[in-house]
Design a protein around this motif. Structure first.
Motif, PDB file in Angstrom:
ATOM      1  N   ILE A  61       0.922  -1.210  -0.028  1.00 36.42           N
ATOM      2  CA  ILE A  61      -0.019  -0.137  -0.017  1.00 36.42           C
ATOM      3  C   ILE A  61       0.833   1.161  -0.040  1.00 36.42           C
ATOM      4  O   ILE A  61       1.653   1.452   0.989  1.00 36.42           O
ATOM      5  CB  ILE A  61      -0.944   0.105   1.253  1.00 36.42           C
ATOM      6  N   ASN A  62       0.830   1.856  -1.135  1.00 37.87           N
ATOM      7  CA  ASN A  62       1.900   3.306  -1.229  1.00 37.87           C
ATOM      8  C   ASN A  62       3.226   2.787  -0.878  1.00 37.87           C
ATOM      9  O   ASN A  62       3.796   3.501  -0.055  1.00 37.87           O
ATOM     10  CB  ASN A  62       1.346   4.279  -0.457  1.00 37.87           C
ATOM     11  N   LEU A  76      -8.671   2.675   3.187  1.00 42.19           N
ATOM     12  CA  LEU A  76      -8.080   3.361   1.880  1.00 42.19           C
ATOM     13  C   LEU A  76      -8.704   4.753   1.779  1.00 42.19           C
ATOM     14  O   LEU A  76      -9.651   5.245   2.442  1.00 42.19           O
ATOM     15  CB  LEU A  76      -8.942   2.782   0.516  1.00 42.19           C
ATOM     16  N   ASP A  80      -4.780   6.197  -3.017  1.00 46.25           N
ATOM     17  CA  ASP A  80      -3.923   5.177  -2.590  1.00 46.25           C
ATOM     18  C   ASP A  80      -3.409   4.337  -3.741  1.00 46.25           C
ATOM     19  O   ASP A  80      -4.218   3.890  -4.714  1.00 46.25           O
ATOM     20  CB  ASP A  80      -4.557   4.189  -1.565  1.00 46.25           C
TER      21      ASP A  80
END
Length: 91
Positions: A61-62, A76, A80
């Motif tokens: 995630i990122n 979220l 993202d």
């Protein structure tokens, strides 16, 4: 989707999606359900196990490991970037 995971999604590596509005914020758990219903084209058992991804699928995630972000419970945020990388290889 990388590392072969894209093959389950018609070979498409990048999907830019706008998730539908819902009363509660989207989390990864709900995102995975949405992906299964809307993007996954074949062999869901190779991508998902229960309500999560199969062991051997790395989730970022990122650019950070989802284990550091709360895994399925991560809420979220707009813009993202979620990446799924298969670490499973035939031999």
């Amino acid at each position: 989707f990388r590392g072969g995971a894209e093959l389950l999604f018609d070979g498409v590596k990048k999907h830019q999606v706008t998730l539908p509005c819902q009363p509660e914020p989207w989390d990864i758990r709900n995102l995975l359900k949405w992906i299964k219903q809307n993007l996954l084209k074949e062999r869901p058992e190779l991508f998902m196990q229960g309500e999560s991804v199969r062991p051997g699928i790395l989730v970022l995630i990122n650019d950070a490991d989802w284990e550091l972000m709360g895994e399925l419970d991560y809420k979220l945020q707009d813009q993202d970037n979620v990446v799924f990388i298969s670490t499973l290889h035939g031999g």
